[in-house]
Every structure is written in structure tokens, then in C-alpha cells.
Design a protein around this motif. Structure first.
Motif, short mmCIF file in Angstrom:
data_model
loop_
_atom_site.label_atom_id
_atom_site.label_comp_id
_atom_site.label_asym_id
_atom_site.label_seq_id
_atom_site.Cartn_x
_atom_site.Cartn_y
_atom_site.Cartn_z
N PHE A 35 12.34 -26.48 -9.34
CA PHE A 35 11.96 -27.70 -8.65
C PHE A 35 12.85 -27.99 -7.45
CE2 PHE A 35 10.63 -28.07 -13.07
CZ PHE A 35 9.26 -28.17 -12.87
N SER A 36 13.94 -27.25 -7.32
CA SER A 36 14.81 -27.38 -6.15
C SER A 36 15.46 -26.03 -5.90
CB SER A 36 15.87 -28.46 -6.38
OG SER A 36 16.69 -28.11 -7.48
N TYR A 37 15.94 -25.86 -4.68
CA TYR A 37 16.55 -24.58 -4.30
C TYR A 37 17.94 -24.45 -4.91
CZ TYR A 37 18.16 -20.60 -1.67
OH TYR A 37 18.64 -19.36 -1.34
N ASP A 38 18.15 -23.36 -5.62
CA ASP A 38 19.45 -23.00 -6.17
C ASP A 38 19.54 -21.48 -6.10
OD1 ASP A 38 21.71 -22.33 -7.62
OD2 ASP A 38 21.11 -23.42 -9.43
N ALA A 39 20.31 -20.98 -5.16
CA ALA A 39 20.41 -19.54 -4.94
C ALA A 39 20.92 -18.79 -6.16
CB ALA A 39 21.30 -19.25 -3.74
N GLN A 40 21.51 -19.49 -7.12
CA GLN A 40 22.05 -18.85 -8.31
C GLN A 40 21.16 -19.01 -9.54
OE1 GLN A 40 24.83 -16.88 -8.11
NE2 GLN A 40 24.53 -17.32 -5.94
#
Length: 159
Positions: A35-40
Motif C-alpha cells: 500500500f506504500s513504497y518500501d524498497a525493502q
């Protein structure tokens, strides 16, 4: 048709595009994350949710999205009852449904433009399983193995 969609960070933008395309085509997209950007972030939980929800809701299909789509297909296929197929062109999208009765499609967001990838998903959704005896038999063999972890003698499904 209800379509469950899940991705990690690699497909987040495409997922939002696909939700609009599916809604415009009369489908009901259900967002299973991210639901949101998290590169990890890690893709398996999103793929498991898509698979679980697809299997428990007859008539629905699922879409898993990643950079290449490979890992997402592998993860989705760990859910009992899921037949996830990685597609990269119109023929593979059609054959996944016609021959394998795939219920989840995997797309590599970094491999296609958003428009091309959406077209592949739409082709997957509009293609029906052929129901041919040989394909039904083969799916039965896979289902038997998934259930029992035993290869049936003679190559025939046990059910």
C-alpha cells in the motif's frame, strides 16, 4: 469478476494503473498490497494473500506483480490450489488459462510498459479454460501431487 492484486515495491505504480484499467473494464479489483513504497519490502506475503483469497473465492482470479514476476509466481504457487503462470506475451496469457486453468497471473512490471502489461492481464482474464480432457487430466495429476506428494502410477489422476 473479482480480481485480487498484490505486489511489492517493484510493481506498486503498475498496480495502481492496473486497478484503474480493471475497474474500467468492469472488473472488481481488490488490493492486497503493498500500500506504500518500501524498497525493502518482501513480495511473498502479498503473493500468499492473493493466492489464498483467489482459492477461497470461486470465480475470482489473481494477479501478482514484481520486477520480473518470477519470484512472485513461485510464491503464489506455494498456496494449495493456486496455479500461477508467468506471462510475457499474448500467447502465454491465453495458454495459461486455456491449457492450465491458471487462476493467478504473474507479471514482471520491469519487463513491460504499463499498457502492455495491462493488456496481458486483460487477455488472461478474458480467456476461458478449454476443458479438454487432456488438460483436465494433467491438472488432476498436479492436484493429486499437491495433496498427497505422491506420483500416481500410470500417469492417471486418483480422483
Amino acid at each position: 469478476m473479482r480480481v485480487f492484486i498484490g505486489t511489492d515495491h517493484a510493481g506498486l505504480e503498475f498496480k495502481e494503473h492496473l486497478k484503474r484499467v480493471l475497474a474500467d473494464a468492469g472488473h472488481e479489483p481488490v488490493d492486497c498490497g503493498a500500500f506504500s513504497y518500501d524498497a525493502q519490502d518482501d513480495y511473498p506475503p502479498f503473493c500468499f494473500e492473493v493466492g489464498e483469497r483467489t482459492v477461497t473465492e470461486p470465480g475470482s482470479l489473481g494477479v501478482v506483480i514484481g520486477g520480473s514476476g518470477n519470484g512472485e509466481q513461485i510464491a503464489a504457487n506455494k498456496v494449495p490450489g493456486v496455479r500461477a503462470a508467468l506471462v510475457w506475451n499474448t500467447a502465454t496469457a491465453q495458454l495459461a488459462r486455456q491449457h492450465n486453468d491458471a487462476n493467478v497471473v504473474s507479471i514482471g512490471a520491469r519487463q513491460h510498459s504499463p499498457e502492455e502489461a495491462a493488456d496481458l492481464v486483460l487477455e488472461f482474464l478474458r480467456t476461458d479454460f478449454s476443458g479438454d480432457e487432456r488438460h483436465v487430466r494433467r491438472i488432476g495429476l498436479i492436484s493429486d501431487y499437491e495433496r498427497d506428494r505422491h506420483r500416481p502410477a500410470g500417469g492417471q489422476p486418483t480422483t
